[in-house]
Write a protein that holds these residues in place. Sequence first.
Motif, PDB file in Angstrom:
ATOM      1  N   SER A 273       0.847  -1.188   0.000  1.00 19.47           N
ATOM      2  CA  SER A 273       0.000   0.000   0.000  1.00 19.47           C
ATOM      3  C   SER A 273       0.883   1.238   0.000  1.00 19.47           C
ATOM      4  CB  SER A 273      -0.914   0.011   1.223  1.00 19.47           C
ATOM      5  OG  SER A 273      -1.692   1.187   1.257  1.00 19.47           O
ATOM      6  N   VAL A 274       0.640   2.134  -0.947  1.00 22.99           N
ATOM      7  CA  VAL A 274       1.327   3.427  -1.006  1.00 22.99           C
ATOM      8  C   VAL A 274       0.258   4.508  -0.882  1.00 22.99           C
ATOM      9  CG1 VAL A 274       2.734   4.998  -2.377  1.00 22.99           C
ATOM     10  CG2 VAL A 274       3.195   2.534  -2.426  1.00 22.99           C
ATOM     11  N   ILE A 359      12.675   8.257  -0.542  1.00 26.77           N
ATOM     12  CA  ILE A 359      11.995   7.046  -0.066  1.00 26.77           C
ATOM     13  C   ILE A 359      12.584   5.806  -0.724  1.00 26.77           C
ATOM     14  CG2 ILE A 359       9.807   5.808   0.099  1.00 26.77           C
ATOM     15  CD1 ILE A 359       8.395   8.530   0.104  1.00 26.77           C
ATOM     16  N   GLU A 360      12.719   5.844  -2.047  1.00 23.22           N
ATOM     17  CA  GLU A 360      13.230   4.664  -2.759  1.00 23.22           C
ATOM     18  C   GLU A 360      14.664   4.351  -2.317  1.00 23.22           C
ATOM     19  OE1 GLU A 360      12.347   4.383  -7.068  1.00 23.22           O
ATOM     20  OE2 GLU A 360      11.206   6.235  -6.753  1.00 23.22           O
ATOM     21  N   LYS A 361      15.490   5.377  -2.251  1.00 24.93           N
ATOM     22  CA  LYS A 361      16.880   5.164  -1.846  1.00 24.93           C
ATOM     23  C   LYS A 361      16.954   4.650  -0.416  1.00 24.93           C
ATOM     24  CE  LYS A 361      21.328   5.363  -2.448  1.00 24.93           C
ATOM     25  NZ  LYS A 361      22.006   4.406  -3.353  1.00 24.93           N
ATOM     26  N   ALA A 464       3.402   9.040   2.740  1.00 21.22           N
ATOM     27  CA  ALA A 464       4.229  10.180   2.323  1.00 21.22           C
ATOM     28  C   ALA A 464       3.376  11.430   2.126  1.00 21.22           C
ATOM     29  CB  ALA A 464       4.957   9.851   1.024  1.00 21.22           C
ATOM     30  N   GLN A 465       4.064  12.557   2.239  1.00 23.61           N
ATOM     31  CA  GLN A 465       3.392  13.817   1.945  1.00 23.61           C
ATOM     32  C   GLN A 465       3.205  13.961   0.440  1.00 23.61           C
ATOM     33  OE1 GLN A 465       5.035  18.125   2.374  1.00 23.61           O
ATOM     34  NE2 GLN A 465       4.016  17.665   4.314  1.00 23.61           N
ATOM     35  N   GLU A 466       2.045  14.419   0.090  1.00 22.94           N
ATOM     36  CA  GLU A 466       1.723  14.666  -1.318  1.00 22.94           C
ATOM     37  C   GLU A 466       1.983  16.139  -1.607  1.00 22.94           C
ATOM     38  OE1 GLU A 466      -2.366  14.949  -3.908  1.00 22.94           O
ATOM     39  OE2 GLU A 466      -2.188  13.322  -2.441  1.00 22.94           O
ATOM     40  N   LYS A 467       2.984  16.380  -2.446  1.00 25.31           N
ATOM     41  CA  LYS A 467       3.367  17.754  -2.715  1.00 25.31           C
ATOM     42  C   LYS A 467       4.051  17.824  -4.074  1.00 25.31           C
ATOM     43  CE  LYS A 467       6.854  19.720  -0.461  1.00 25.31           C
ATOM     44  NZ  LYS A 467       7.667  20.307   0.629  1.00 25.31           N
ATOM     45  N   ILE A 470       7.572  16.204  -5.185  1.00 23.40           N
ATOM     46  CA  ILE A 470       7.927  15.073  -4.320  1.00 23.40           C
ATOM     47  C   ILE A 470       7.668  13.776  -5.070  1.00 23.40           C
ATOM     48  CG2 ILE A 470       7.405  13.830  -2.187  1.00 23.40           C
ATOM     49  CD1 ILE A 470       8.852  16.466  -1.770  1.00 23.40           C
ATOM     50  N   LYS A 471       8.689  12.940  -5.160  1.00 18.45           N
ATOM     51  CA  LYS A 471       8.569  11.661  -5.840  1.00 18.45           C
ATOM     52  C   LYS A 471       8.284  10.572  -4.822  1.00 18.45           C
ATOM     53  CE  LYS A 471      11.014   8.441  -8.888  1.00 18.45           C
ATOM     54  NZ  LYS A 471      12.316   8.097  -9.518  1.00 18.45           N
ATOM     55  N   VAL A 472       7.199   9.863  -5.058  1.00 11.43           N
ATOM     56  CA  VAL A 472       6.797   8.760  -4.185  1.00 11.43           C
ATOM     57  C   VAL A 472       6.751   7.494  -5.029  1.00 11.43           C
ATOM     58  CG1 VAL A 472       4.992   7.855  -2.665  1.00 11.43           C
ATOM     59  CG2 VAL A 472       5.428  10.321  -2.756  1.00 11.43           C
ATOM     60  N   PRO A 473       7.392   6.422  -4.597  1.00 11.26           N
ATOM     61  CA  PRO A 473       7.401   5.199  -5.403  1.00 11.26           C
ATOM     62  C   PRO A 473       6.002   4.599  -5.528  1.00 11.26           C
ATOM     63  CG  PRO A 473       8.278   4.752  -3.229  1.00 11.26           C
ATOM     64  CD  PRO A 473       8.127   6.236  -3.336  1.00 11.26           C
ATOM     65  N   THR A 474       5.753   3.959  -6.653  1.00 11.57           N
ATOM     66  CA  THR A 474       4.504   3.244  -6.846  1.00 11.57           C
ATOM     67  C   THR A 474       4.592   1.876  -6.169  1.00 11.57           C
ATOM     68  OG1 THR A 474       5.260   2.222  -8.900  1.00 11.57           O
ATOM     69  CG2 THR A 474       4.179   4.380  -9.082  1.00 11.57           C
ATOM     70  N   GLU A 475       3.474   1.207  -6.076  1.00  5.70           N
ATOM     71  CA  GLU A 475       3.474  -0.129  -5.466  1.00  5.70           C
ATOM     72  C   GLU A 475       4.385  -1.100  -6.225  1.00  5.70           C
ATOM     73  OE1 GLU A 475      -0.677  -0.933  -5.206  1.00  5.70           O
ATOM     74  OE2 GLU A 475      -1.008   0.702  -3.771  1.00  5.70           O
ATOM     75  N   PRO A 476       4.324  -1.128  -7.568  1.00  4.14           N
ATOM     76  CA  PRO A 476       5.264  -2.009  -8.290  1.00  4.14           C
ATOM     77  C   PRO A 476       6.729  -1.649  -8.034  1.00  4.14           C
ATOM     78  CG  PRO A 476       3.462  -1.374  -9.734  1.00  4.14           C
ATOM     79  CD  PRO A 476       3.333  -0.532  -8.495  1.00  4.14           C
ATOM     80  N   GLN A 477       7.016  -0.359  -7.908  1.00  3.15           N
ATOM     81  CA  GLN A 477       8.399   0.047  -7.646  1.00  3.15           C
ATOM     82  C   GLN A 477       8.856  -0.402  -6.261  1.00  3.15           C
ATOM     83  OE1 GLN A 477       7.864   4.254  -8.462  1.00  3.15           O
ATOM     84  NE2 GLN A 477       8.988   4.112 -10.401  1.00  3.15           N
ATOM     85  N   VAL A 478       7.964  -0.345  -5.277  1.00  2.00           N
ATOM     86  CA  VAL A 478       8.310  -0.832  -3.938  1.00  2.00           C
ATOM     87  C   VAL A 478       8.609  -2.320  -3.991  1.00  2.00           C
ATOM     88  CG1 VAL A 478       7.431  -1.242  -1.600  1.00  2.00           C
ATOM     89  CG2 VAL A 478       6.974   0.946  -2.735  1.00  2.00           C
ATOM     90  N   LEU A 479       7.770  -3.057  -4.691  1.00  2.00           N
ATOM     91  CA  LEU A 479       7.988  -4.499  -4.812  1.00  2.00           C
ATOM     92  C   LEU A 479       9.310  -4.801  -5.503  1.00  2.00           C
ATOM     93  CD1 LEU A 479       7.053  -7.393  -4.508  1.00  2.00           C
ATOM     94  CD2 LEU A 479       5.725  -7.133  -6.618  1.00  2.00           C
ATOM     95  N   GLU A 480       9.639  -4.035  -6.520  1.00  2.00           N
ATOM     96  CA  GLU A 480      10.879  -4.258  -7.258  1.00  2.00           C
ATOM     97  C   GLU A 480      12.094  -4.006  -6.367  1.00  2.00           C
ATOM     98  OE1 GLU A 480      13.666  -5.218  -9.971  1.00  2.00           O
ATOM     99  OE2 GLU A 480      11.515  -5.629 -10.022  1.00  2.00           O
TER     100      GLU A 480
END
Length: 935
Positions: A273-274, A359-361, A464-467, A470-480
Amino acid sequence: MKSPRFFLTLIFCLVLTGLDAQNLRPDEPIPPDPNIKIGKLGNGLTYYIKQNKKPEQRIELRLAVNAGSVCETDGQQGLAHFVEHMCFNGTKNFPSNRIIDMLEEMGVKFGAELNAFTGFDQTVYMLKVPADKEEWINRGFQVLEDWAHQVTLDDNEIDKERGVIVEEWRLGLGAEDRMQTKYIPVILKGSRYADRLPIGKIDVIKSFPHDTLRSFYSTWYRPDLMAVVVVGDIDPKIAEDKVKEYFGRIPKAVNPRPRVEFPIPGNTEPLISVVTDKEATGYYATVFFKHPKSDDGTFGEYREQIMQTLYTGMLNNRLQEIAQKPESPFLGSGTGYGTFICRSVDVYQLMISAKENQIEKSLEVMLTENERVRRFGFLPAELEREKKDMLATYEKMAKEADKTESSSYADEFIRNYLEKEPIPGIQKEFEIISKFLPGITLDELNKLGKEWVTDNNIVAMVRAQEKEGIKVPTEPQVLEIIKSVKNLKIEAYTEKVSDAPLLAEMPAATSVTKKTENTLYGYTELLFGNGIRMILKPTDFKNDQILISSYSPGGTSLYPNNDIMSAMLASTIVTQSGLGDYDYIGLQKKLSGNTAKLTPYINELREGVNGNCSPKDLETMLQLNFLYFTGIRKDEDAFKAYISRMKNMIKPLRANPQVIFQDTLTKIVSMNSPREMAIPTEAQFDQVNHDRLLAIYKDRFADASDFTYIMVGNFKTDEAIPLLEKYIGGLPSTRRKETWKDVTPGFPAGKVVVDVPKNSEPQSLVAMVWKGDFKWKDKYRQGFTMLMNIISIKLRESMREEQSGVYGVSFNGSPVKYPEPKFTITSTWGCNPDSISILSQIVIDEMSKIIKAGPSVEDLNKVKETLIRERETRLKENNFWISALQNLYLNGDRLLTLDEYKTFVNSFTSKDIKKIAGKYLDTENYVKVALTPAE
């Protein structure tokens, strides 16, 4: 017995002979402490009894109900929590709010000593009662019995309480609540827990039929689902007789509904969940690996818990090491192994709080470190340090076995009943652990990572804050990211550990030049050759604790506005930079197994240190103190890392309505003083100069001659003096004369009312603030405290119990003597925006009543009893004496024996409080700031 996160020892393994690890059968249950009386009544109610005299003349009572929100039907959502509230709103023997009134008359403090909570699987009631009158003990047992089966659930009281619970729900509104409604159905997919949050559904709360609440109470409040806990200063036989008397008369349930334990199902595909929100206060990610929970309470299970604690502790140390670097993508990161929502599932979880656009890093770095351990394992030195740290804490806890608070035991017994946590007693637990520890090897610990990180039962969430930008990973990106770390090229962890002494050169000691003893209060005043004054008070309140505190006049007040940020952060940056030859991480490693903790501070008017240790580590604590005067370090990386963390932590906070409200309030009451700030801006952080803050720190700690030190705890004065002559008498001294400057900000004149229309929810926060001059006399200070407590009671009664307009309201005030005697009073609450005016007027009206007529005798007596009861227990606490001795030497406040204090408090009349109210309560001049919905 909690899982032994901190409790291990090697030293005693060599001397204990009570158990043999090789003879401990893994499948054998750990027996309970024979000093705990555990029984079951004929109606099915379980009870636990333990005599314990910390604190004296007090008894901790608990009622645990093995039912919570997960037991609700669809039409009852929120009613487990509602029943908990109703237990305070009328029972057979205590109608309406009589429970609270009666207990306050006994000196029981609502909230701190009388409270309850509702969870998914349980509801727990907590009560502390005085034990010096049998009548009061009986009242405590009667309250628990009434909660168990005699709550009246009156129609009118139910309807009044709806408003209170709506306000509790309202307080929870905001970004986290909005995100939670999105991620809970994902991470708890297929589970009843996803639809049974304890606060419930607001539509149900507002409209459920009265009998629906009664049905929940009669179904689940029954003796076979209950435990009563009695711990404190009471003979166990008397306690057991009372349990049988009060709870044995509860009827046995007939055809009871089965108490189903609901599972959280496994998942083959990752559940991710993102969620984002414009008002979120940061960037967070968590990865869970679900595992079946073992709760058989055996020696084998406990050994597994030791290993889990060692593993996550070592990994957390590595993650902390990364966070200390300027280039770290996260503010902080941690791991843990333990319960996940329900009783049938444990999780191995990894968490990060990321910097902006990292977040991703952050996920990658955290999971890479986890993978590094999975591939290469830990180093022998890491395990040795972790065992030392556990050793120190467990040794301390074992030494405090007879000084453990009754509340700690009571809560432990509740966990035994609800969660099957073993309770062998701390001494036996110590023996078990010390026998297991030597056999736990690095090889078997290193295997845990391979077992915990699985390809199924993965759950992950990102908040995450929505702004814009601001880059927030998608669910597939988190899984990857989760999957890809297994294919990364990773090198094994290495470290360099210094064996240099903490203190390279010993200080040049100065002798005690004057020694004055106070036999009445048991303290000794020393004057050292370098000018330092030190007050020593040996106590036996704790077996393994020494506290130290010091102060010197000056503080940040001596520096101009353009230096204020550097001055305010100086002590923190110095602490983050290590000492002597050791950087911050190196110092933590050096001090493994040592209980000494000491940190410097610089506040507006003073600078000094605060510390604590076990008696065996007193010299180390004194060495740390010496180094904070003579051995601080300039660590550019530590400085950059800290500033980076703070800037990244602050940025998202500025979009949050509650933070905007607090920031606005601070600016108004300080008249925009540059020296007062709730949330520093990025520009203010940019003003921080590393060289300047080090110069400020060195200036504040260059001359110890005007410092006063206070030490309280388990030591012998004559034995401590030689160490003190070396490390306190050896501190630098220039004999300069200085004091603070008065930089107190102004306060607005008249009545100032400000609206902050920034909330995105139908929710308001309100603050009213008063400030003024204070007459520093014992009578006024004590009377002022009593006045604050009286008004707090009246506001709770009027705003919550009568109006149902708030969940809670605070009314707090405190006087300060320096730089000039002043007082501040603040009242805060959350409410429906439509109720701001009505509730604000109630505050003014309650103040006006006391100004005109003084308090009722009943309310005054409640406060007297509470204050005396508090003093009875606090007189046997080391922290109390640190504070009392500082107030004696700094403010000239009198010390009072308990009898003197009782006489002083009981001397106050309603007329006295009326006079003080007329002097310090002002219904015309104040600041009121309210957070309201945006237009």
